[in-house]
Design a protein around this motif. Structure first.
Motif, PDB file in Angstrom:
ATOM      1  N   TYR A  33       0.945  -1.461   0.065  1.00 53.60           N
ATOM      2  CA  TYR A  33       0.018   0.001   0.015  1.00 53.60           C
ATOM      3  C   TYR A  33       0.815   1.379  -0.036  1.00 53.60           C
ATOM      4  N   TRP A  36       2.467   1.581  -3.281  1.00 51.65           N
ATOM      5  CA  TRP A  36       1.560   2.080  -4.351  1.00 51.65           C
ATOM      6  C   TRP A  36       1.215   3.549  -4.273  1.00 51.65           C
ATOM      7  N   VAL A  37       1.223   4.092  -2.941  1.00 52.48           N
ATOM      8  CA  VAL A  37       0.770   5.597  -2.928  1.00 52.48           C
ATOM      9  C   VAL A  37       1.830   6.201  -3.299  1.00 52.48           C
ATOM     10  N   THR A  63      -4.127   2.873   6.196  1.00 50.60           N
ATOM     11  CA  THR A  63      -4.226   1.642   5.449  1.00 50.60           C
ATOM     12  C   THR A  63      -4.947   1.719   4.376  1.00 50.60           C
ATOM     13  N   LEU A  64      -4.882   0.736   3.391  1.00 50.70           N
ATOM     14  CA  LEU A  64      -5.922   0.815   2.262  1.00 50.70           C
ATOM     15  C   LEU A  64      -7.308   0.757   2.610  1.00 50.70           C
ATOM     16  N   ALA A  95      -8.698   2.063  -4.669  1.00 48.50           N
ATOM     17  CA  ALA A  95      -8.633   1.255  -3.247  1.00 48.50           C
ATOM     18  C   ALA A  95     -10.095   0.510  -2.903  1.00 48.50           C
ATOM     19  N   LEU A 106      -3.787  -5.281  -1.984  1.00 46.04           N
ATOM     20  CA  LEU A 106      -3.379  -5.198  -3.389  1.00 46.04           C
ATOM     21  C   LEU A 106      -2.834  -6.535  -3.967  1.00 46.04           C
TER      22      LEU A 106
END
Length: 350
Positions: A33, A36-37, A63-64, A95, A106
């Motif tokens: 996560y 990814w961000v 968190t996601l 998300a 993910l």
């Protein structure tokens, strides 16, 4: 992997062990996560710019699931000033899809990751390798530049057939072990040594085998895009103030420029203005594909005779005196700047 490819990866990893970046915020407490961000934020944006945005984002959405459950306005508010707002919208949408389709996590495969909005092949490879610790090639702008110069790859990488060749080279060089460190090293090489202009070839770990360097002109790779004339547009921002010192903001359509963000009603410059309008100096706001000439005009209106363009998509917003924070809405940078100026003017009028 051939011996020459293995030697390439070894040199890259040895350089990373000594010189690679290892203290960036998303390299701490690594999760898919967080990777990814960071990867989404880093698209077309400098690392130094991203760091404070990433830290604030993680504080609000650790968190996601936190991101998926948040209102879009909260996400876009924290994205204000970072630009390319479709990235923020896609992050939020992805998300929610990860929650509904992948159990709140993910996925690990590149193909599955690419089903999520805003995630392409290279971003998927970064999430898989840096986040999940599994082998996958990446091909962001920095990596593309390193490979183009090392292999003297001709052609425009924006074209499909050329891009296919780039991917073949990227996958051939990517090792199955320590892929996360290798991919981070390749991004670091492109960002710190193999830069667009004035590359530091003398201290590059790949100088002995770099075909671009040996050609005598490494900066000819990759092929540069032809610059075209940048279109210009003009618009009037109508800043409506009521007697309570509130300003009228409207939410823009979900698609298009500043999609889903809040701003002022807009007019063409030939639209009639009320006599009581105060006009501020016009200024430019530059997008990636055009320049916008913004003409701010303040219109003070009575509460019972307020001309509202679209009541369903707007609201009156109270501006607290500076240095109080602006409303927690997603705001384009020029709107944020104008609201801050308006805060200061209203305070000075008291």
């Amino acid at each position: 992997m051939t011996s020459s490819n293995a030697e390439f990866a070894t040199r890259v990893l040895d350089w990373f062990d000594c010189h690679g970046r290892k203290d960036l915020p998303w390299q701490q407490a690594v999760t898919p996560y967080r990777v990814w961000v960071s990867e989404i934020m880093l698209q077309q944006t400098q690392v130094a710019t991203v760091i404070p945005y990433f830290e604030r984002f993680m504080q609000r959405f650790p968190t996601l699931m936190d991101l998926a459950q948040a209102p879009l306005d909260d996400v876009l508010h924290l994205w204000t000033g970072l630009g390319y707002y479709a990235r923020g919208r896609n992050l939020h949408k992805a998300a929610r899809l990860a929650v509904s389709e992948y159990g709140g996590a993910l996925p690990e495969t590149v193909d599955d990751l690419c089903t999520l909005p805003g995630i392409g092949r290279s971003t998927a490879g970064a999430i898989r390798s840096l986040g999940h610790g599994l082998p996958a090639a990446i091909l962001d702008g920095n990596v593309k530049r390193v490979l183009a110069r090392h292999e003297a790859l001709a052609g425009d990488p924006a074209k499909a057939d050329v891009l296919k060749q780039f991917w073949a080279v990227a996958e051939a060089f990517t090792p199955l072990q320590r892929t996360d460190n290798y991919n981070q090293a390749m991004m670091d090489l492109g960002a710190t040594l193999c830069t667009r202009s004035k590359p530091a070839c003398a201290i590059c770990p790949l100088q002995d085998s770099c075909k671009g360097l040996h050609s005598g002109n490494p900066t000819q790779f990759p092929q540069k895009k032809r610059k075209s004339a940048v279109p210009e547009k003009s618009v009037r921002f109508l800043i409506r103030l009521n007697e309570q010192g509130q300003v009228w903001l409207e939410q823009r359509p979900a698609v298009g420029i500043w999609g889903g963000l809040w701003g002022f009603p807009e007019q063409t410059l030939d639209a009639p203005l009320a006599n009581a309008v105060e006009q501020w100096p016009a200024f430019w706001h530059v997008f990636s594909h055009f320049r916008l000439h913004i003409h701010p005009a303040i219109e003070r209106v009575s509460q019972d005779k307020t001309p509202v363009v679209n009541e369903a998509s707007g609201q009156w917003v109270t501006l607290a005196p500076p240095p109080a924070a602006l409303p927690a809405l997603g705001l384009p940078t020029p709107v944020q700047q104008l609201l801050q100026r308006l805060q200061a003017q209203l305070e000075s009028e008291k």
